[in-house]
Design a protein around this motif. Structure first.
Motif, mmCIF file in Angstrom:
data_model
loop_
_atom_site.group_PDB
_atom_site.id
_atom_site.type_symbol
_atom_site.label_atom_id
_atom_site.label_comp_id
_atom_site.label_asym_id
_atom_site.label_seq_id
_atom_site.Cartn_x
_atom_site.Cartn_y
_atom_site.Cartn_z
ATOM 1 N N HIS A 162 -2.739 -4.022 -9.932
ATOM 2 C CA HIS A 162 -2.263 -5.363 -9.647
ATOM 3 C C HIS A 162 -2.337 -5.720 -8.166
ATOM 4 O O HIS A 162 -2.731 -6.820 -7.797
ATOM 5 C CB HIS A 162 -0.821 -5.506 -10.156
ATOM 6 C CG HIS A 162 -0.294 -6.897 -10.110
ATOM 7 N ND1 HIS A 162 1.048 -7.185 -10.092
ATOM 8 C CD2 HIS A 162 -0.923 -8.089 -10.071
ATOM 9 C CE1 HIS A 162 1.207 -8.494 -10.040
ATOM 10 N NE2 HIS A 162 0.037 -9.069 -10.033
ATOM 11 N N ALA A 189 0.203 -9.931 1.815
ATOM 12 C CA ALA A 189 0.396 -9.146 0.591
ATOM 13 C C ALA A 189 1.649 -8.282 0.653
ATOM 14 O O ALA A 189 1.989 -7.597 -0.314
ATOM 15 C CB ALA A 189 -0.835 -8.270 0.330
ATOM 16 N N LYS A 190 2.327 -8.291 1.801
ATOM 17 C CA LYS A 190 3.554 -7.509 1.975
ATOM 18 C C LYS A 190 3.325 -6.015 1.835
ATOM 19 O O LYS A 190 4.127 -5.305 1.226
ATOM 20 C CB LYS A 190 4.637 -7.945 0.973
ATOM 21 C CG LYS A 190 4.823 -9.432 0.836
ATOM 22 C CD LYS A 190 5.317 -10.066 2.111
ATOM 23 C CE LYS A 190 5.433 -11.578 1.979
ATOM 24 N NZ LYS A 190 5.548 -12.226 3.287
ATOM 25 N N ILE A 191 2.204 -5.542 2.329
ATOM 26 C CA ILE A 191 1.960 -4.100 2.305
ATOM 27 C C ILE A 191 1.627 -3.626 3.712
ATOM 28 O O ILE A 191 1.339 -4.430 4.599
ATOM 29 C CB ILE A 191 0.808 -3.721 1.351
ATOM 30 C CG1 ILE A 191 -0.508 -4.311 1.839
ATOM 31 C CG2 ILE A 191 1.119 -4.192 -0.066
ATOM 32 C CD1 ILE A 191 -1.689 -3.943 0.972
ATOM 33 N N THR A 192 1.656 -2.316 3.908
ATOM 34 C CA THR A 192 1.380 -1.769 5.235
ATOM 35 C C THR A 192 -0.120 -1.833 5.531
ATOM 36 O O THR A 192 -0.945 -1.909 4.620
ATOM 37 C CB THR A 192 1.822 -0.311 5.327
ATOM 38 O OG1 THR A 192 1.067 0.459 4.388
ATOM 39 C CG2 THR A 192 3.299 -0.168 5.031
ATOM 40 N N ALA A 215 13.362 -12.500 -0.739
ATOM 41 C CA ALA A 215 12.185 -12.186 0.074
ATOM 42 C C ALA A 215 12.445 -12.498 1.540
ATOM 43 O O ALA A 215 12.135 -11.698 2.426
ATOM 44 C CB ALA A 215 10.970 -12.957 -0.429
ATOM 45 N N LEU A 263 14.334 -9.963 3.422
ATOM 46 C CA LEU A 263 13.691 -8.670 3.643
ATOM 47 C C LEU A 263 12.457 -8.763 4.515
ATOM 48 O O LEU A 263 11.834 -7.753 4.829
ATOM 49 C CB LEU A 263 13.297 -8.049 2.299
ATOM 50 C CG LEU A 263 14.467 -7.622 1.419
ATOM 51 C CD1 LEU A 263 13.982 -7.277 0.023
ATOM 52 C CD2 LEU A 263 15.192 -6.442 2.035
ATOM 53 N N GLU A 264 12.103 -9.958 4.882
ATOM 54 C CA GLU A 264 10.918 -10.152 5.717
ATOM 55 C C GLU A 264 11.004 -9.273 6.948
ATOM 56 O O GLU A 264 12.016 -9.246 7.620
ATOM 57 C CB GLU A 264 10.830 -11.623 6.125
ATOM 58 C CG GLU A 264 9.412 -12.128 6.210
ATOM 59 C CD GLU A 264 8.720 -12.114 4.861
ATOM 60 O OE1 GLU A 264 7.666 -11.476 4.747
ATOM 61 O OE2 GLU A 264 9.242 -12.727 3.916
ATOM 62 N N PRO A 265 9.934 -8.552 7.251
ATOM 63 C CA PRO A 265 9.915 -7.694 8.445
ATOM 64 C C PRO A 265 10.366 -8.476 9.677
ATOM 65 O O PRO A 265 10.026 -9.643 9.834
ATOM 66 C CB PRO A 265 8.440 -7.313 8.568
ATOM 67 C CG PRO A 265 7.846 -7.515 7.222
ATOM 68 C CD PRO A 265 8.695 -8.495 6.495
#
Lengths: 171, 171
Positions: free
Chosen positions: A50, A76-79, A155, A158-160
């Motif tokens: 996904h 995409a909210k990934i590293t 969201a 939790l945003e960086p």
DNA sequence: GACCCTTTCTTGAAGTTTAAACAAAAGCGG
DNA sequence: CCGCTTTTGTTTAAACTTCAAGAAAGGGTC
């Protein structure tokens, strides 16, 4: 006379109430089942998990079908590390290609190839259908609206770059 | 005269509307960020990912602190294979131990050890706190209730053994 | 009991994710 | 321009997940 309406033991953990526990459990279960379900659906029909599918979608929505790695990772909210691996794999599939950024020699663009676009075109209907069946078809319009609001709030929290932003008086 | 209020092209995919897309994106983003956040929190404070922590919790809530593998997998909404690997790891940590089932020689119990229970006792407050901060503290009571209802519906729709249950007339 | 199908759980390999370390270029302050 | 810090993106190894396959016991039915 005690003016505090509740003992409020400062260091005693505020356990979840019975109702909260039910909410939380429902959330965890649904989120687990849903992600699992969509992963399987896309793995079967599109040959990728996904998250990877989401990356292709972001690229397809972007001008010139390309995005800087860091930007794509943020969307995409990934590293960036995870993205590096993912793009490497998608590149091997021929669905994405990398391009150097002319203005920043460190930079890389991830670019959706025609082949990648074609995969999206072919598999998007099935995926939309899966999402509808699992989520939207089961919720009232009010619930859909509610879900959007709630998840937007979570969201945002939790945003960086939000570390301790909810305790500004401590900074 | 056309009695159908909408063309309703039978095979044309029903794309998400703009509003639905926003809801869906919010969901994906929040779910991703949240799982990531809790994974990090628990990895840091308890030395295990969120799913593993959830397994320990289920065991702690169970009579005699034990569950059959299949049952635990069902509760946690994960595959037996994944559970096997997970329990192997937790066993290596000394937090869980396996026991043969006397009545079914194929069966295995996963049993929470004292050490495992102690880890929970020590780390639960921090985890509850993280969940509160990320979710409950940000939502009104109505939103919490709503979230519970919504996720319960979604989870029920995805419960294994639901394949085509929404199209009963086809069976 | 012999047969066959099912259930339970594990295994190994391949794929994915994470965490930490790193190289290279950019940006900034003097 | 120099030195320092930050940003960008990748890499390695270890951890985790998935998938397919399989061993072992259970549960019929004849």
């Amino acid at each position: 006379m005690n003016t505090a309406p509740i003992p409020a033991p400062a260091d005693e953990p505020r356990w979840l109430t019975a109702e909260e526990q039910l909410v939380w459990r429902s959330y965890i279960e649904a989120a687990t089942l849903l992600e699992d379900h969509l992963d399987r659906q896309l793995q079967r029909d599109a040959g990728m998990p996904h998250v990877y599918y989401g990356l292709l979608v972001k690229l397809a929505e972007s001008p010139r079908r390309r995005l800087r790695m860091t930007e794509l990772a943020r969307y995409a909210k990934i590293t960036r590390s995870r993205l590096s691996h993912a793009i490497a794999r998608l590149e091997k599939n021929g669905w994405v290609r990398r391009e150097d950024c002319p203005s920043d020699k460190r930079g890389q663009f991830a670019v959706l190839t025609d082949e990648g676009h074609e995969v999206l075109r072919r598999t998007a209907p099935g995926h939309v259908n899966a999402v509808r069946q699992a989520v939207f078809d089961r919720l009232t319009p009010e619930q859909q609206k509610s879900l959007g609001e709630i998840m937007r709030i979570v969201a945002e929290g939790l945003e960086p770059g939000e570390t301790g932003a909810d305790l500004p008086w401590l900074r």
